[in-house]
Design a protein around this motif. Structure first.
Motif, short mmCIF file in Angstrom:
data_model
loop_
_atom_site.label_atom_id
_atom_site.label_comp_id
_atom_site.label_asym_id
_atom_site.label_seq_id
_atom_site.Cartn_x
_atom_site.Cartn_y
_atom_site.Cartn_z
N ASP A 60 0.84 -1.18 0.00
CA ASP A 60 0.00 0.00 0.00
C ASP A 60 0.88 1.24 0.00
O ASP A 60 2.10 1.15 0.12
CB ASP A 60 -0.97 -0.01 1.18
N PHE A 61 0.27 2.41 -0.16
CA PHE A 61 1.07 3.62 -0.30
C PHE A 61 1.89 3.90 0.96
O PHE A 61 3.00 4.42 0.86
CB PHE A 61 0.20 4.82 -0.70
N SER A 62 1.40 3.54 2.13
CA SER A 62 2.16 3.77 3.36
C SER A 62 3.44 2.95 3.38
O SER A 62 4.50 3.43 3.79
CB SER A 62 1.31 3.40 4.59
N GLN A 63 3.35 1.73 2.91
CA GLN A 63 4.53 0.88 2.84
C GLN A 63 5.53 1.43 1.83
O GLN A 63 6.74 1.42 2.08
CB GLN A 63 4.13 -0.54 2.48
N LEU A 64 5.05 1.92 0.70
CA LEU A 64 5.93 2.51 -0.29
C LEU A 64 6.61 3.76 0.25
O LEU A 64 7.80 3.98 0.05
CB LEU A 64 5.16 2.84 -1.57
N LEU A 65 5.85 4.60 0.98
CA LEU A 65 6.43 5.81 1.56
C LEU A 65 7.51 5.47 2.57
O LEU A 65 8.54 6.14 2.64
CB LEU A 65 5.34 6.66 2.24
N GLU A 70 -7.29 16.01 11.50
CA GLU A 70 -6.30 15.48 12.44
C GLU A 70 -6.40 13.97 12.60
O GLU A 70 -5.38 13.28 12.72
CB GLU A 70 -6.45 16.17 13.80
N GLU A 71 -7.60 13.43 12.58
CA GLU A 71 -7.76 11.97 12.70
C GLU A 71 -7.13 11.25 11.51
O GLU A 71 -6.49 10.22 11.67
CB GLU A 71 -9.24 11.59 12.83
N ALA A 72 -7.32 11.81 10.32
CA ALA A 72 -6.71 11.22 9.13
C ALA A 72 -5.19 11.27 9.24
O ALA A 72 -4.50 10.31 8.88
CB ALA A 72 -7.19 11.95 7.88
N ALA A 73 -4.66 12.39 9.74
CA ALA A 73 -3.21 12.52 9.91
C ALA A 73 -2.68 11.48 10.89
O ALA A 73 -1.63 10.86 10.66
CB ALA A 73 -2.86 13.93 10.38
N LYS A 74 -3.41 11.27 11.99
CA LYS A 74 -2.98 10.26 12.96
C LYS A 74 -2.98 8.87 12.32
O LYS A 74 -2.07 8.07 12.57
CB LYS A 74 -3.91 10.27 14.17
N GLN A 75 -3.99 8.58 11.53
CA GLN A 75 -4.10 7.28 10.87
C GLN A 75 -2.94 7.05 9.90
O GLN A 75 -2.29 6.00 9.93
CB GLN A 75 -5.43 7.19 10.13
N VAL A 76 -2.68 8.03 9.03
CA VAL A 76 -1.60 7.89 8.05
C VAL A 76 -0.25 7.80 8.76
O VAL A 76 0.60 6.98 8.40
CB VAL A 76 -1.63 9.06 7.03
N GLU A 77 -0.06 8.62 9.79
CA GLU A 77 1.18 8.58 10.57
C GLU A 77 1.40 7.20 11.16
O GLU A 77 2.50 6.63 11.07
CB GLU A 77 1.13 9.63 11.69
N ALA A 78 0.37 6.63 11.74
CA ALA A 78 0.48 5.30 12.35
C ALA A 78 0.79 4.23 11.30
O ALA A 78 1.61 3.33 11.54
CB ALA A 78 -0.80 4.95 13.10
N GLU A 79 0.15 4.34 10.14
CA GLU A 79 0.39 3.36 9.07
C GLU A 79 1.84 3.41 8.60
O GLU A 79 2.49 2.37 8.45
CB GLU A 79 -0.55 3.62 7.89
N ILE A 80 2.36 4.61 8.37
CA ILE A 80 3.75 4.73 7.91
C ILE A 80 4.70 4.26 9.00
O ILE A 80 5.63 3.49 8.73
CB ILE A 80 4.06 6.18 7.51
N ASN A 81 4.44 4.68 10.23
CA ASN A 81 5.32 4.28 11.34
C ASN A 81 5.33 2.77 11.56
O ASN A 81 6.33 2.21 12.01
CB ASN A 81 4.96 5.01 12.63
N SER A 82 4.24 2.11 11.25
CA SER A 82 4.21 0.65 11.42
C SER A 82 5.23 -0.04 10.51
O SER A 82 5.70 -1.13 10.82
CB SER A 82 2.80 0.10 11.17
N TYR A 83 5.58 0.59 9.41
CA TYR A 83 6.59 0.02 8.51
C TYR A 83 7.99 0.53 8.84
O TYR A 83 8.97 -0.07 8.41
CB TYR A 83 6.26 0.36 7.05
N LEU A 84 8.09 1.64 9.57
CA LEU A 84 9.40 2.18 9.93
C LEU A 84 10.01 1.48 11.13
O LEU A 84 11.22 1.41 11.27
CB LEU A 84 9.31 3.68 10.23
N ASP A 85 9.18 1.00 12.02
CA ASP A 85 9.68 0.38 13.26
C ASP A 85 10.27 -0.98 13.04
O ASP A 85 10.18 -1.67 12.15
CB ASP A 85 8.56 0.28 14.29
#
Length: 145
Positions: free
Chosen positions: A70-75, A130-145
């Motif tokens: 998904d786009f979060s994983q690509l980012l 803000e809720e959308a930002a939190k969601q996208v942030e969490a998705e991207i961070n799940s792949y960074l950790d």
């Protein structure tokens, strides 16, 4: 050869081998008797939604629409840090990769994101709220950790 046929050939080349540079794509087209300017080639790659993938210390072009990621994983392949200020995300990357991340978002057009603004190594992502930002942030961070 028209634009659609040229872009189809580029897709075929990308699927068949790991192409690392635009120069390699241009050489492949020339082997098929197709001469293109750098501007035309860059436009074709953008329209096709090609992104650079990283693997084992090297990078290569990939067809993002055909990837299962998904786009979060690509980012997360480009971003090394994500920060949030209300409904805006700030993604930090290596020099020259912010525009690649913006292209990923522009291609995917997620409903949670209104738009982007890319610098050389920083991408601002304007989220719907803000809720959308939190969601996208969490998705991207799940792949960074």
């Amino acid at each position: 050869m028209n634009k659609a046929e040229r872009q189809q050939l580029i897709q075929t080349m990308i699927r068949q081998e790991k192409i690392r540079t635009q120069a390699e794509i241009k050489q492949g087209l020339e082997q098929h008797g197709i001469s293109v300017t750098q501007t035309t080639l860059s436009r074709d790659l953008r329209e096709l939604g090609l992104v650079k993938m990283h693997e084992n210390g090297s990078s290569y072009y990939s067809l993002s629409r055909s990837e299962e990621a998904d786009f979060s994983q690509l980012l997360a392949q480009y971003a090394y840090k994500v920060e949030r200020a209300s409904f805006i995300l700030v993604l930090h990357s290596e020099l020259g990769e912010a525009a690649l991340m913006a292209n990923i978002i522009d291609i995917e057009k997620p409903a949670t994101i209104l738009g982007t603004l890319a610098g050389a190594d920083t991408l601002l992502v304007i989220c719907r709220d803000e809720e959308a930002a939190k969601q996208v942030e969490a998705e991207i961070n799940s792949y960074l950790d």
